[in-house]
Write an enzyme that holds these catalytic residues in place. Structure first.
Site, PDB file in Angstrom:
ATOM      1  N   ASN A  12      78.249  63.403 -66.944  1.00  0.00           N
ATOM      2  CA  ASN A  12      77.403  64.296 -66.500  1.00  0.00           C
ATOM      3  C   ASN A  12      78.270  65.200 -65.650  1.00  0.00           C
ATOM      4  O   ASN A  12      78.346  64.629 -63.970  1.00  0.00           O
ATOM      5  CB  ASN A  12      75.602  63.375 -65.423  1.00  0.00           C
ATOM      6  CG  ASN A  12      75.265  64.819 -65.185  1.00  0.00           C
ATOM      7  OD1 ASN A  12      75.617  66.334 -65.228  1.00  0.00           O
ATOM      8  ND2 ASN A  12      74.563  64.671 -63.910  1.00  0.00           N
ATOM      9  N   LYS A  14      78.420  68.415 -64.468  1.00  0.00           N
ATOM     10  CA  LYS A  14      77.589  69.037 -62.829  1.00  0.00           C
ATOM     11  C   LYS A  14      77.815  70.339 -62.891  1.00  0.00           C
ATOM     12  O   LYS A  14      78.871  70.744 -64.212  1.00  0.00           O
ATOM     13  CB  LYS A  14      77.791  68.219 -61.940  1.00  0.00           C
ATOM     14  CG  LYS A  14      76.747  67.210 -61.291  1.00  0.00           C
ATOM     15  CD  LYS A  14      76.639  66.054 -60.596  1.00  0.00           C
ATOM     16  CE  LYS A  14      76.090  64.694 -60.576  1.00  0.00           C
ATOM     17  NZ  LYS A  14      75.882  64.056 -59.754  1.00  0.00           N
ATOM     18  N   HIS A  98      66.589  66.214 -63.269  1.00  0.00           N
ATOM     19  CA  HIS A  98      67.839  65.312 -62.624  1.00  0.00           C
ATOM     20  C   HIS A  98      67.664  64.811 -61.616  1.00  0.00           C
ATOM     21  O   HIS A  98      66.420  66.590 -61.010  1.00  0.00           O
ATOM     22  CB  HIS A  98      68.720  66.156 -62.895  1.00  0.00           C
ATOM     23  CG  HIS A  98      70.431  65.310 -62.149  1.00  0.00           C
ATOM     24  ND1 HIS A  98      70.634  64.937 -60.944  1.00  0.00           N
ATOM     25  CD2 HIS A  98      71.211  64.333 -62.588  1.00  0.00           C
ATOM     26  CE1 HIS A  98      71.727  64.562 -60.904  1.00  0.00           C
ATOM     27  NE2 HIS A  98      71.737  63.725 -61.662  1.00  0.00           N
ATOM     28  N   GLU A 100      68.764  66.178 -58.825  1.00  0.00           N
ATOM     29  CA  GLU A 100      69.679  67.471 -58.105  1.00  0.00           C
ATOM     30  C   GLU A 100      68.253  68.511 -58.085  1.00  0.00           C
ATOM     31  O   GLU A 100      68.453  69.591 -58.297  1.00  0.00           O
ATOM     32  CB  GLU A 100      70.869  67.592 -58.484  1.00  0.00           C
ATOM     33  CG  GLU A 100      71.666  66.386 -57.682  1.00  0.00           C
ATOM     34  CD  GLU A 100      72.932  66.634 -58.517  1.00  0.00           C
ATOM     35  OE1 GLU A 100      73.639  66.571 -59.435  1.00  0.00           O
ATOM     36  OE2 GLU A 100      73.624  65.297 -58.047  1.00  0.00           O
ATOM     37  N   GLU A 169      68.061  56.654 -62.284  1.00  0.00           N
ATOM     38  CA  GLU A 169      68.932  56.871 -61.094  1.00  0.00           C
ATOM     39  C   GLU A 169      68.605  57.364 -59.611  1.00  0.00           C
ATOM     40  O   GLU A 169      67.426  57.785 -58.814  1.00  0.00           O
ATOM     41  CB  GLU A 169      69.208  58.327 -61.045  1.00  0.00           C
ATOM     42  CG  GLU A 169      69.949  58.424 -63.027  1.00  0.00           C
ATOM     43  CD  GLU A 169      71.415  59.529 -62.780  1.00  0.00           C
ATOM     44  OE1 GLU A 169      71.587  59.555 -63.318  1.00  0.00           O
ATOM     45  OE2 GLU A 169      70.550  61.231 -62.272  1.00  0.00           O
ATOM     46  N   GLY A 175      76.225  60.262 -56.022  1.00  0.00           N
ATOM     47  CA  GLY A 175      77.515  60.748 -55.542  1.00  0.00           C
ATOM     48  C   GLY A 175      77.759  60.143 -53.568  1.00  0.00           C
ATOM     49  O   GLY A 175      78.090  60.997 -53.251  1.00  0.00           O
ATOM     50  N   SER A 215      76.714  56.629 -58.714  1.00  0.00           N
ATOM     51  CA  SER A 215      77.788  55.781 -58.423  1.00  0.00           C
ATOM     52  C   SER A 215      78.147  54.787 -59.218  1.00  0.00           C
ATOM     53  O   SER A 215      79.321  53.676 -59.143  1.00  0.00           O
ATOM     54  CB  SER A 215      77.933  55.253 -56.948  1.00  0.00           C
ATOM     55  OG  SER A 215      77.398  56.215 -55.849  1.00  0.00           O
TER      56      SER A 215
HETATM   57  P1  PGA Z   1      77.214  60.029 -59.151  1.00  0.00           P
HETATM   58  O1  PGA Z   1      76.214  60.982 -59.934  1.00  0.00           O
HETATM   59  O2  PGA Z   1      77.774  59.022 -60.224  1.00  0.00           O
HETATM   60  O3  PGA Z   1      77.609  61.056 -59.318  1.00  0.00           O
HETATM   61  O4  PGA Z   1      76.859  58.888 -58.682  1.00  0.00           O
HETATM   62  C1  PGA Z   1      75.585  60.092 -61.179  1.00  0.00           C
HETATM   63  C2  PGA Z   1      73.878  61.573 -61.902  1.00  0.00           C
HETATM   64  O5  PGA Z   1      73.934  62.468 -60.433  1.00  0.00           O
HETATM   65  O6  PGA Z   1      74.555  61.614 -62.932  1.00  0.00           O
END
Ligand code: PGA
Length: 253
Positions: A12, A14, A98, A100, A169, A175, A215
């Site tokens: 992903n 982003k 997601h 976010e 997640e 992140g 992460s």
């Molecule tokens: P990350 O993000 O691996 O940077 O923690 C995962 C995601 O948001 O799908």
């Protein structure tokens, strides 16, 4: 008997990468993964780079995914993209719900559910994200929260439920560099599978793939992916470099 589920690792990206950078990254991943057929690999660049990345991976088993879409097929929805538009450029997957987008763009379970139905109707495989926040985990409410998200986001899909990929997640792991432990991930994945079984049948739930995200990196991927109910990864930060993404895919082999 445990049903065989092919692992699926998705990157992903982003809101990162110009077209030129996306093409370079996709080309590097393609070269490194040549010959891999044992893991489903999905690249999810930003909308602007979808077509260019699709052109790079067209002759490989690597598939293209989008990061969002609208639930209607067409019409006056300024700034939005439909499932048919994504199919038009050979997308096979779309990330929906997601955290976010849930947190920053007011996406509710009901709205995610509309998008999931539109994705399935448009012949896209939805990767549907669920996960609790830190305060929810501290209050030991993760099962209640995630169970509710699964039931509501995936309500009313009938026989199509098994076309969905669920991504667990935990929001506190995204992140942050702090991943869920393998035991925490396994516990929640098993719980999600039980919930899916209650919504359909044990057989359907056993066939469905549940990715871990938050992460995930080369240092923790093998242990997470070795858990019996962890069927792949949804990778953010570590998917922005070919080397770390490819190492995670290899850990899934
Ligand atoms: P990350 O993000 O691996 O940077 O923690 C995962 C995601 O948001 O799908």
């Amino acid at each position: 008997m445990k049903k065989f589920r092919k692992k699926i690792v998705a990157g992903n990206w982003k809101m990162n990468k110009s077209i030129a950078e996306a093409v370079d990254l996709a080309a590097d991943i393609k070269r490194e993964l040549a010959g891999n057929v044992d893991v489903d690999v999905v690249l999810c660049p930003p909308f602007t780079a979808l077509k260019a990345v699709g052109d790079i991976i067209t002759d490989t088993p690597i598939k293209l995914g989008a990061q969002n879409m609208h639930w209607e097929t067409d019409g006056a929805y300024t700034g939005e993209i439909s499932a048919a538009m994504l199919r038009d450029i050979y997308c096979h997957y779309v990330i929906l719900g997601h955290s976010e987008r849930r947190a920053g763009f007011h996406e509710t379970d009901a709205l995610v559910n509309r998008k999931v139905k539109a994705a399935l109707a448009g012949n896209l495989a939805p990767i549907v994200c669920v996960g609790e926040t830190l305060p929810e985990r501290q209050a030991e409410r993760q099962r209640e929260v995630v169970g509710g998200q699964v039931r509501k986001s995936l309500a009313g899909l009938g026989e199509d439920l098994d076309r969905v990929i669920v991504a667990y997640e935990p929001v506190w792991a995204i992140g942050t560099g702090v991943n869920a432990t393998a035991a925490q991930a396994q516990e929640m994945h098993a719980f999600i599978r039980e919930t899916l079984a209650e919504m359909s049948t044990a057989e359907t739930a056993a066939a469905m793939r549940i990715q871990y995200g938050g992460s995930m990196k080369p240092a923790n991927a093998a242990e997470l992916l070795a858990q019996p109910d962890v069927d792949g990864g949804l990778v953010g930060g570590a998917s922005l470099e070919a080397r770390s993404f490819v190492e995670i895919v290899r850990a899934a082999l």
